[in-house]
Design an enzyme around this catalytic site. Structure first.
Site, mmCIF file in Angstrom:
data_model
loop_
_atom_site.group_PDB
_atom_site.id
_atom_site.type_symbol
_atom_site.label_atom_id
_atom_site.label_comp_id
_atom_site.label_asym_id
_atom_site.label_seq_id
_atom_site.Cartn_x
_atom_site.Cartn_y
_atom_site.Cartn_z
ATOM 1 N N ARG A 101 0.830 -1.213 0.000
ATOM 2 C CA ARG A 101 0.000 0.000 0.000
ATOM 3 C C ARG A 101 0.859 1.255 0.000
ATOM 4 O O ARG A 101 0.317 2.355 0.012
ATOM 5 C CB ARG A 101 -0.833 0.010 1.283
ATOM 6 C CG ARG A 101 -2.310 -0.220 1.084
ATOM 7 C CD ARG A 101 -2.901 -0.172 2.474
ATOM 8 N NE ARG A 101 -4.305 -0.005 2.474
ATOM 9 C CZ ARG A 101 -5.184 -0.997 2.486
ATOM 10 N NH1 ARG A 101 -4.792 -2.231 2.415
ATOM 11 N NH2 ARG A 101 -6.468 -0.744 2.548
ATOM 12 N N ARG B 34 -21.797 -1.856 2.931
ATOM 13 C CA ARG B 34 -21.161 -3.150 3.268
ATOM 14 C C ARG B 34 -21.533 -3.583 4.688
ATOM 15 O O ARG B 34 -21.565 -2.772 5.613
ATOM 16 C CB ARG B 34 -19.643 -3.025 3.159
ATOM 17 C CG ARG B 34 -18.936 -4.300 3.626
ATOM 18 C CD ARG B 34 -17.507 -4.378 3.201
ATOM 19 N NE ARG B 34 -16.719 -3.230 3.636
ATOM 20 C CZ ARG B 34 -15.474 -3.008 3.259
ATOM 21 N NH1 ARG B 34 -14.880 -3.862 2.437
ATOM 22 N NH2 ARG B 34 -14.822 -1.955 3.677
HETATM 23 P P1 AP5 Z 1 -8.538 -3.489 4.041
HETATM 24 O O1 AP5 Z 1 -9.383 -4.450 4.731
HETATM 25 O O2 AP5 Z 1 -7.539 -3.942 3.044
HETATM 26 O O3 AP5 Z 1 -9.464 -2.351 3.443
HETATM 27 P P2 AP5 Z 1 -9.498 -1.645 2.013
HETATM 28 O O4 AP5 Z 1 -8.312 -1.710 1.134
HETATM 29 O O5 AP5 Z 1 -9.957 -0.295 2.370
HETATM 30 O O6 AP5 Z 1 -10.394 -2.515 1.234
HETATM 31 P P3 AP5 Z 1 -11.824 -2.907 1.592
HETATM 32 O O7 AP5 Z 1 -11.818 -4.183 2.374
HETATM 33 O O8 AP5 Z 1 -12.555 -1.748 2.236
HETATM 34 O O9 AP5 Z 1 -12.443 -3.025 0.158
HETATM 35 P P4 AP5 Z 1 -12.396 -4.159 -0.947
HETATM 36 O O10 AP5 Z 1 -11.768 -3.555 -2.165
HETATM 37 O O11 AP5 Z 1 -11.823 -5.447 -0.442
HETATM 38 O O12 AP5 Z 1 -13.944 -4.272 -1.218
HETATM 39 P P5 AP5 Z 1 -14.981 -5.446 -0.863
HETATM 40 O O13 AP5 Z 1 -14.708 -6.648 -1.690
HETATM 41 O O14 AP5 Z 1 -15.087 -5.647 0.623
HETATM 42 O O15 AP5 Z 1 -7.698 -2.607 5.102
HETATM 43 C C1 AP5 Z 1 -8.319 -2.099 6.271
HETATM 44 C C2 AP5 Z 1 -7.299 -1.293 7.066
HETATM 45 O O16 AP5 Z 1 -6.196 -2.140 7.484
HETATM 46 C C3 AP5 Z 1 -6.610 -0.119 6.346
HETATM 47 O O17 AP5 Z 1 -7.406 1.045 6.337
HETATM 48 C C4 AP5 Z 1 -5.338 0.022 7.186
HETATM 49 O O18 AP5 Z 1 -5.594 0.657 8.412
HETATM 50 C C5 AP5 Z 1 -4.963 -1.426 7.479
HETATM 51 N N1 AP5 Z 1 -4.093 -1.995 6.437
HETATM 52 C C6 AP5 Z 1 -4.402 -3.028 5.590
HETATM 53 N N2 AP5 Z 1 -3.386 -3.283 4.754
HETATM 54 C C7 AP5 Z 1 -2.407 -2.401 5.074
HETATM 55 C C8 AP5 Z 1 -1.120 -2.142 4.547
HETATM 56 N N3 AP5 Z 1 -0.630 -2.862 3.508
HETATM 57 N N4 AP5 Z 1 -0.368 -1.161 5.105
HETATM 58 C C9 AP5 Z 1 -0.827 -0.430 6.145
HETATM 59 N N5 AP5 Z 1 -2.052 -0.609 6.683
HETATM 60 C C10 AP5 Z 1 -2.845 -1.576 6.155
HETATM 61 O O19 AP5 Z 1 -16.323 -4.780 -1.418
HETATM 62 C C11 AP5 Z 1 -16.877 -3.615 -0.805
HETATM 63 C C12 AP5 Z 1 -18.422 -3.708 -0.840
HETATM 64 O O20 AP5 Z 1 -18.873 -3.692 -2.199
HETATM 65 C C13 AP5 Z 1 -18.989 -5.015 -0.237
HETATM 66 O O21 AP5 Z 1 -20.172 -4.717 0.423
HETATM 67 C C14 AP5 Z 1 -19.259 -5.905 -1.462
HETATM 68 O O22 AP5 Z 1 -20.329 -6.798 -1.241
HETATM 69 C C15 AP5 Z 1 -19.593 -4.882 -2.530
HETATM 70 N N6 AP5 Z 1 -19.112 -5.271 -3.863
HETATM 71 C C16 AP5 Z 1 -17.894 -5.788 -4.156
HETATM 72 N N7 AP5 Z 1 -17.785 -6.007 -5.479
HETATM 73 C C17 AP5 Z 1 -18.960 -5.603 -6.027
HETATM 74 C C18 AP5 Z 1 -19.468 -5.562 -7.364
HETATM 75 N N8 AP5 Z 1 -18.712 -5.978 -8.393
HETATM 76 N N9 AP5 Z 1 -20.708 -5.079 -7.577
HETATM 77 C C19 AP5 Z 1 -21.470 -4.642 -6.538
HETATM 78 N N10 AP5 Z 1 -21.049 -4.668 -5.245
HETATM 79 C C20 AP5 Z 1 -19.817 -5.141 -5.006
#
Ligand code: AP5
Length: 208
Positions: free
Chosen positions: A88, A122
């Site tokens: 990241r 979500r």
């Molecule tokens: P992390 O859990 O990695 O959060 P993120 O990157 O913000 O990603 P998300 O989990 O929010 O989103 P996603 O892209 O996976 O979407 P999802 O599939 O869930 O990190 C959380 C925290 O941890 C960070 O803020 C930080 O503090 C820390 N951290 C993690 N990694 C780090 C690193 N490398 N360095 C430093 N700190 C770190 O989908 C979202 C929603 O949309 C769901 O409800 C889903 O059902 C819906 N959805 C998904 N796809 C579709 C579609 N195609 N159509 C319609 N709806 C959909």
């Protein structure tokens, strides 16, 4: 297949990784899930990062890199992996180069309005991490996990202020990885606005 999933919060990285891991028979390694598991088990690491995650800030690089290095040393990652949410920062990407080679970096592209719609709708099962969306992927019974029957919760970092901060952190620290990996010839852009099955298909086709 050694893959990195890149993209803004809520682009669907975790949703697609949960499906792609079966397509390629490789583990889905989400740094967010690893941190949340530590928070749930109240480990030292979990206590250290709890407030950072709730605010949507980044965990310090050295802590994150050590955790990922340890995870990638496990037997199940020897034939490949999907790294979801790591790297990241440029420092994390440089460190990853010393740990493993990569086949491709998939960049999930989604506009800001869709990101906010997805994150604010979500809901997750706290014990399994299974993810739903109140409109796009609802559970069979409202507010209840399909398999465990437990109540679904909203992640602390899916509240409005934390979402705004996560988007700013993404632009400042993570978006520069797009050109970093494009210059290395590893980047594959995928339009993440279609349904999960369509996004999966276009990714598998592009990686073929
Ligand atoms: P992390 O859990 O990695 O959060 P993120 O990157 O913000 O990603 P998300 O989990 O929010 O989103 P996603 O892209 O996976 O979407 P999802 O599939 O869930 O990190 C959380 C925290 O941890 C960070 O803020 C930080 O503090 C820390 N951290 C993690 N990694 C780090 C690193 N490398 N360095 C430093 N700190 C770190 O989908 C979202 C929603 O949309 C769901 O409800 C889903 O059902 C819906 N959805 C998904 N796809 C579709 C579609 N195609 N159509 C319609 N709806 C959909």
């Amino acid at each position: 297949m050694k893959l990195v999933f890149l993209g803004p919060p809520g682009a669907g990285k975790g949703t697609i990784a949960a499906k792609a891991k079966d397509v390629y028979s490789i583990p889905h390694i989400s740094t967010g899930d690893l941190f949340r598991d530590n928070i749930k088990r109240e480990t030292e690491l979990g206590k250290k990062v709890k407030a950072i995650l709730a605010a949507g800030d980044l965990v310090p690089d050295e802590v994150t890199i050590a955790m990922v290095k340890d995870r990638l040393a496990s037997d199940d990652a020897s034939n490949g992996f999907i790294l979801d949410g790591f790297p990241r920062t440029i420092a994390q990407a440089d460190a990853l180069e010393t740990i493993s080679s990569l086949d491709k970096v998939v960049n999930f592209v989604l506009d800001k309005e869709d990101i906010i719609r997805r994150l604010s709708g979500r809901r997750v099962c706290k014990s399994t991490g299974r993810t739903y969306h109140i409109l796009y992927n609802p559970p069979k019974v409202e507010g209840i996990d399909d398999e465990t029957g437990e109540p679904l919760i909203q992640r602390d970092d899916d509240k409005e202020e934390a979402i705004r901060n996560r988007l700013e952190v993404y632009e400042a620290s993570t978006a520069p990885l797009i050109s970093y990996y494009r210059e290395k010839g590893l980047l594959v852009d995928i339009d993440a606005s279609a349904s999960p099955d369509e996004v999966l298909k276009s990714m598998v086709d592009a990686l073929r």
